[in-house]
Motif scaffolding. Structure first.
Motif, short mmCIF file in Angstrom:
data_model
loop_
_atom_site.label_atom_id
_atom_site.label_comp_id
_atom_site.label_asym_id
_atom_site.label_seq_id
_atom_site.Cartn_x
_atom_site.Cartn_y
_atom_site.Cartn_z
N ALA A 22 0.74 -1.33 -0.01
CA ALA A 22 0.08 -0.08 0.02
C ALA A 22 0.92 1.19 0.09
CB ALA A 22 -0.93 0.11 1.26
N PRO A 23 0.66 2.41 -0.61
CA PRO A 23 1.17 3.62 -0.59
C PRO A 23 1.32 4.28 0.64
CG PRO A 23 -0.38 3.68 -2.55
CD PRO A 23 -0.84 2.46 -1.70
N PRO A 24 2.75 4.45 0.99
CA PRO A 24 2.71 5.23 2.39
C PRO A 24 1.94 6.22 2.64
CG PRO A 24 4.80 5.71 1.04
CD PRO A 24 3.66 4.55 0.24
N ALA A 25 1.52 6.80 3.91
CA ALA A 25 0.87 7.83 4.00
C ALA A 25 1.79 9.04 3.83
CB ALA A 25 0.23 7.75 5.58
N PRO A 26 1.03 10.33 3.54
CA PRO A 26 2.03 11.45 3.36
C PRO A 26 2.66 11.71 4.76
CG PRO A 26 -0.33 11.71 2.56
CD PRO A 26 -0.23 10.52 3.26
N ALA A 27 3.91 12.21 4.66
CA ALA A 27 4.68 12.63 5.75
C ALA A 27 4.89 14.17 5.79
CB ALA A 27 5.93 11.87 6.02
N PRO A 28 4.97 14.92 6.92
CA PRO A 28 4.89 16.29 7.18
C PRO A 28 6.05 16.90 6.26
CG PRO A 28 4.69 15.24 9.15
CD PRO A 28 4.90 14.13 8.30
N PRO A 29 7.22 16.32 6.07
CA PRO A 29 8.25 16.79 5.35
C PRO A 29 7.93 17.10 3.85
CG PRO A 29 9.15 15.50 6.67
CD PRO A 29 7.75 15.11 6.69
N ALA A 30 7.04 16.07 3.46
CA ALA A 30 6.60 15.70 2.00
C ALA A 30 6.02 17.07 1.50
CB ALA A 30 5.99 14.63 1.80
N SER A 31 5.44 17.90 2.31
CA SER A 31 4.54 18.94 1.52
C SER A 31 5.41 20.02 0.93
CB SER A 31 3.91 19.79 3.12
OG SER A 31 4.68 19.98 4.04
N LYS A 88 13.66 7.17 3.33
CA LYS A 88 14.10 7.67 4.65
C LYS A 88 12.97 7.69 5.58
CE LYS A 88 16.66 9.98 7.97
NZ LYS A 88 18.01 11.05 8.04
N ALA A 89 11.91 8.25 4.96
CA ALA A 89 10.83 8.88 5.86
C ALA A 89 9.65 7.48 5.90
CB ALA A 89 10.14 9.98 5.02
N THR A 90 9.83 6.73 4.90
CA THR A 90 8.62 5.68 4.59
C THR A 90 9.06 4.30 4.68
OG1 THR A 90 8.97 5.58 2.25
CG2 THR A 90 7.20 7.17 3.19
N GLY A 91 10.56 4.03 4.63
CA GLY A 91 10.92 2.68 4.52
C GLY A 91 10.58 1.99 3.15
N HIS A 92 10.28 2.70 2.20
CA HIS A 92 9.76 2.22 0.71
C HIS A 92 10.77 1.31 0.09
CE1 HIS A 92 7.40 1.71 -2.95
NE2 HIS A 92 8.60 1.98 -3.62
N VAL A 93 10.42 0.37 -0.30
CA VAL A 93 11.44 -0.64 -0.93
C VAL A 93 10.85 -0.84 -2.67
CG1 VAL A 93 12.56 -2.96 -1.19
CG2 VAL A 93 11.98 -2.09 1.03
N THR A 94 11.78 -0.42 -3.42
CA THR A 94 11.39 -0.22 -4.80
C THR A 94 11.05 -1.76 -5.27
OG1 THR A 94 13.74 -0.21 -5.48
CG2 THR A 94 12.53 2.00 -5.32
N GLU A 95 10.66 -1.60 -6.49
CA GLU A 95 10.15 -3.01 -7.08
C GLU A 95 11.39 -3.49 -7.71
OE1 GLU A 95 5.73 -3.67 -8.25
OE2 GLU A 95 6.48 -1.93 -9.59
N ALA A 160 6.64 5.30 -8.48
CA ALA A 160 6.29 6.77 -8.57
C ALA A 160 5.09 6.85 -7.97
CB ALA A 160 6.30 6.96 -10.13
N GLN A 161 4.31 6.17 -8.01
CA GLN A 161 2.74 6.36 -7.42
C GLN A 161 2.94 6.44 -5.79
OE1 GLN A 161 0.88 7.41 -9.49
NE2 GLN A 161 -0.77 6.06 -9.77
N ALA A 162 3.95 5.55 -5.32
CA ALA A 162 4.09 5.72 -3.74
C ALA A 162 4.71 6.82 -3.26
CB ALA A 162 4.83 4.48 -3.49
N TYR A 163 5.59 7.38 -4.21
CA TYR A 163 6.10 8.74 -3.93
C TYR A 163 5.10 9.95 -4.08
CZ TYR A 163 9.28 12.80 -4.16
OH TYR A 163 9.86 13.85 -4.14
#
Length: 303
Positions: A22-31, A88-95, A160-163
């Protein structure tokens, strides 16, 4: 599929099953990402081309009038530094990391990596490289430490969608992308006009020389270039053609297929086989595919 531009994951080793995250939730720095977007007024423009140098099979034409609503778009593609902040904010691992490989242009590889990286059928300049990812663009031994302001690559449409989900943005539609890339110029071949190198000045990062044997790098770069390497277009966007392909939100063609559209061409484009560095040019790949010449630019609705 346009394997000469970007091979698809199905052309590489059979991957292990990959769970869809699932895409990560928005994080404050992302704004900050959304705040830095350029606001464009939208309006009517002539989309597509009937250029004889185009590719009819890619549905570049016919030229048609399209209306685009006001929107915002990034001046550059997402950089390695920006993507690292997201990871770093989400721990996302790319495909690419989860599949265990990605596609890299063979001439960029060390002899050791090339020796164990099989070429892609019909387009042997592409190699399926184990360990290639956004952190290691040329596989083991390479890193993006000195490429922080280069476009992030080896990212799939899903990555890209997750970002976008994290940053409060979205991918541009093809119409939005082309409207923005044209920079206010109507039906010109490139974002700056119809001449590729006006006055002898290089305006984008593409292949010069004998593809795929020799890139003379007359434009200053072999491989990716920093995201602000050339003059911006009339709307303030940099490198909308050349450098890296950019994922768009749309499917490449109507119907049940999963292929997603990409625009802009890349540093591997050359007029001898793939002059898709024109504004109206299109290509595609599957949403789970990644290569060393695919990145993305984000957009958003009006603030």
């Amino acid at each position: 599929m346009h394997e000469c531009c970007t091979p698809a994951h199905a052309q590489g080793p059979a991957p292990e099953p990959v769970l869809t995250l699932a895409p990560p939730a928005p994080a404050p720095p992302a704004s900050r990402v959304a705040r830095q977007l350029l606001a464009l007024p939208g309006g009517r423009f002539l989309m597509g081309t009937d250029d004889p140098d185009g590719f009819p099979a890619d549905a570049e034409g016919p030229v048609r009038e399209v209306t685009v609503a006001p929107f915002r778009i990034a001046a550059t593609t997402v950089t390695n530094a920006q993507f690292a902040t997201f990871v770093k904010a989400t721990g996302h691992v790319t495909e690419a990391e989860r599949f265990g490989f990605s596609f890299t242009f063979g001439a960029f590889l060390t002899h050791a990596v090339a020796a164990v990286s099989p070429p892609v059928d019909a387009v042997p300049w592409w190699r399926a490289v184990e360990g290639a990812s956004w952190r290691h663009p040329e596989g083991p031994g390479s890193h993006v430490t000195d490429r922080q302001n280069h476009p992030v690559v080896h990212v799939s449409w899903n990555d890209a969608q997750a970002y976008c989900a994290w940053s409060g943005t979205r991918l541009p539609t093809e119409a939005e992308w082309e409207y923005a890339a044209r920079g206010g110029l109507e039906q010109r071949r490139y974002p700056w006009g119809d001449e590729l190198t006006p006055g002898g000045r290089h305006m984008c990062n593409i292949w010069q020389g004998d593809f795929p044997v020799l890139d003379t790098a007359e434009d200053g770069y072999a491989g990716t270039a920093p995201v602000k390497s050339y003059r911006p277009n009339g709307y303030g966007l940099h490198n909308t053609v050349g450098n890296v392909w950019e994922w768009c939100a749309d499917r490449f063609a109507p119907g049940p297929g999963t292929a997603r559209a990409m625009r802009g061409g890349s540093y591997l484009c050359h007029d001898s086989y793939c002059n898709r560095y024109r504004v109206a040019a299109r290509s595609s790949n599957t949403p789970d595919s990644s290569t060393g010449n695919i990145g993305f630019r984000v957009a958003a609705d009006p603030a």
